[in-house]
Scaffold this active site. Structure first.
Site, mmCIF file in Angstrom:
data_model
loop_
_atom_site.group_PDB
_atom_site.id
_atom_site.type_symbol
_atom_site.label_atom_id
_atom_site.label_comp_id
_atom_site.label_asym_id
_atom_site.label_seq_id
_atom_site.Cartn_x
_atom_site.Cartn_y
_atom_site.Cartn_z
ATOM 1 N N GLU A 41 -5.932 12.526 -0.153
ATOM 2 C CA GLU A 41 -5.728 11.107 0.143
ATOM 3 C C GLU A 41 -6.241 10.763 1.543
ATOM 4 O O GLU A 41 -5.952 11.457 2.518
ATOM 5 C CB GLU A 41 -4.245 10.769 0.040
ATOM 6 N N LYS A 116 -5.062 2.695 -4.972
ATOM 7 C CA LYS A 116 -3.707 3.216 -5.147
ATOM 8 C C LYS A 116 -2.798 2.110 -5.653
ATOM 9 O O LYS A 116 -2.780 0.991 -5.117
ATOM 10 C CB LYS A 116 -3.198 3.756 -3.805
ATOM 11 N N CYS A 156 -1.575 10.037 -4.682
ATOM 12 C CA CYS A 156 -0.266 10.425 -4.152
ATOM 13 C C CYS A 156 0.912 9.784 -4.889
ATOM 14 O O CYS A 156 1.277 10.224 -5.969
ATOM 15 C CB CYS A 156 -0.206 10.141 -2.655
#
Length: 580
Positions: A41, A116, A156
């Site tokens: 990330e 994300k 994540c």
């Protein structure tokens, strides 16, 4: 088809250096015939970049570096790179100005962006401050639609919303379920998941459940290294459709692992599984050594200095520092006072000899006398007390800062979490420094780590990586008397810590329940603790907040540290009591 997982250790803001890490990983992936390289990330800028994201020049430089990286990468290799992308609709539709994104680079170009979807805002995370959540299910074809792979992309937190596993839903959507519904062959995850003790077991249990539930293999790439107070353990791993671990990267080290997806089986084939650390003390030791090493290196230092008192805390910190950057780069300063015991000096010198670190001794009695004379008029008619005791600590802190300034050493503080919690530390004294190496380590754990280290160093095949082993080994490396003697600040004759504090076994249990588990005072008392002791400890924690706000960053190893994620006001009238 082979997929490479790069476990990277980026330095925040070092765009060129981080890009070189990705290029190096790409060359290794190509050498092993990989078709796809997975990084971590925000691998291009490092995680967490925090308010650097508010600087236009930083964002412009990141965009330019990403474009150049796309041109520099091997043409045939597809690479997923963590980066930041502007939210072009923010000015019109509102929302945050940026996305936390993954860029697909191939054939010299940026092919696609994936944003994300789940943005954490708890503990050390504050992503909603900067980022707009993505709304689309993210996937792409690796190769052609007929023979290639349909790869689902997550970042994540996108993995951390399995309602069946957690028993609750934190976010309204579950990206894994959405990807499974799209019929992806494999789900990949670019992660920067901070370390805490035992967290890897939770990650693996969660993703075992998710992979088996979705019947889709999951490949998880986690950042490694230390960035300020946050530590990242790496521990990247992959699971097949049944939820079995098929590979695991090394812990606390950069690594690159290649796994193969068998199209006929529709699953990931077994690969290399690095052995997992099974003891908490060994895991914490590795984390702290890595954290000190990276903080020193990434802040531009090469040497460190610390006060060496002969006590258990400075002893552990000296051992960590010697293992992190080499004994030859560590200076321990002994600063005895008239109240220092002979064994404090001999214990400190014995430790220094065992570790192979340099020492220098500066007696502080002349300076104490100078302060006494200077303050005599205003202190006249008062009794010796905390003010005079703290002067000793502040003299030592001043000496250490002078040595740090003169020679360019990073000053490492030696205070532990128990002391930081209750304020058993001195502002502008033992709290002076640039890094709190054990500021999130309770006193009882300090003892446990020292005992473990002595036991571990007796084995010739000590299982830690070379970078985490002490350069010079003595058995036992920690002098036994350091462990066995009662802890004392030695600021007055015969002083021991338990003159002011409960026994550390009691104190640390109360602190864990109050600070980390958020238990009420009534619950803590019901667990078997004396009511007056509990109220005293909680009162000390509450009143010491002003000290913690002025402390150096401390390496985080627990779920609740006195650092980035601790947001308690100083000027507050609230004091928890049993009777509310």
């Amino acid at each position: 088809m082979k997929i490479a997982i790069a476990q990277l250790n980026p330095t925040i803001g070092d765009l060129a250096g981080n890009a070189r890490q990705i290029l190096d990983a790409a060359q290794q992936a190509i050498a092993q015939d990989a078709a796809l390289l997975l990084t971590t990330e925000l691998s291009l800028c490092g995680y967490p970049p925090r308010d650097l994201l508010m600087q236009p020049s930083f964002l412009e430089a990141m965009a330019g570096t990403l474009e150049q990286l796309a041109r520099d990468l091997p043409l045939q290799l597809a690479v997923l790179v963590g980066t930041v992308v502007p939210n072009e609709n923010a000015a019109i539709a509102g929302g945050k100005p940026l996305f936390n994104s993954t860029a697909l680079l191939q054939h010299g170009q940026i092919q696609q962006y994936f944003h994300k979807r789940l943005l954490p805002t708890y503990d050390v995370f504050d992503e909603d401050r900067y980022f707009e959540p993505g709304t689309e299910t993210n996937w792409f074809y690796l190769g052609d639609r007929t023979t290639g792979l349909k790869v689902g992309v997550t970042i994540c937190e996108d993995l951390w919303n399995d309602e069946a596993f957690w028993g609750k839903r934190t976010y309204p959507t579950n990206p894994l379920i959405d990807l499974a519904a799209q019929g992806v062959d494999v789900i990949v995850n670019l992660s920067a998941s901070p370390y805490s003790v035992g967290k890897q077991a939770v990650r693996e249990a969660m993703l075992r459940h998710s992979a088996a539930n979705c019947q889709v293999p999951i490949l998880y790439a986690n950042q490694v290294g230390g960035n300020d107070d946050l530590l990242f353990d790496g521990s990247s791993f992959g699971l097949n459709r049944q939820g079995n671990v098929v590979f695991r990267a090394r812990e606390f080290e950069s690594d690159l692992t290649v796994v193969e997806f068998d199209k006929e089986l529709g699953d990931v084939k077994p690969g290399a599984i690095a052995p997992a650390i099974t003891q908490d003390d060994e895991e914490i030791w590795c984390a702290l050594v890595m954290g000190v090493r990276d903080y020193v290196r990434k802040c531009g230092f090469s040497t460190v200095v610390l006060g060496l008192s002969g006590g258990i805390d400075s002893t552990l910190v000296a051992a960590i520092a010697a293992a992190a950057i080499g004994a030859e780069n560590v200076l321990g300063v002994l600063m005895p006072s008239p109240y220092s015991s002979d064994h404090s000096i001999t214990d400190a010198l014995d430790l220094a000899k065992n570790l192979g670190i340099r020492t220098h001794t500066v007696p502080i009695q002349p300076m104490m006398e100078g302060f006494d004379q200077g303050l005599a008029p205003i202190f006249a008619g008062t009794e010796f007390g905390i003010a005079e005791e703290n002067l000793q600590s502040r003299i030592r802190g001043t000496l250490l800062m002078a040595i740090s300034n003169k020679f360019g050493h990073l000053l490492i503080t030696t205070g532990n979490k128990s002391e930081m919690a209750v304020g058993y530390c001195t502002l502008y004294g033992d709290m002076n420094g640039g890094l709190g190496a054990i500021a999130d380590v309770p006193k009882t754990r300090v003892y446990s780590l020292c005992r473990w280290l002595n036991e571990a160093m007796q084995f010739p095949n000590f299982a830690l990586p070379d970078a985490f082993c002490l350069r010079a080994v003595a058995t036992p490396v920690i002098p036994p008397h350091v462990i066995s003697k009662p802890p004392s600040a030695e600021l007055k004759p015969g002083q021991v810590d338990q003159d002011s504090l409960p026994a550390y076994e009691i104190l640390d249990d109360i602190l864990e329940r109050f600070v980390e588990r958020h238990e009420s005072l009534a619950d803590i008392i019901a667990a078997g603790h004396d009511a007056a002791t509990v109220e005293k400890v909680v009162r000390l924690v509450t009143r010491a907040e002003f000290k913690r706000k002025q402390a150096p960053p401390g390496l985080k190893i627990t779920d609740r540290a006195f650092g980035t994620g601790w947001r308690v006001p100083i000027a507050s009238r609230w004091l928890p009591t049993v009777r509310v």
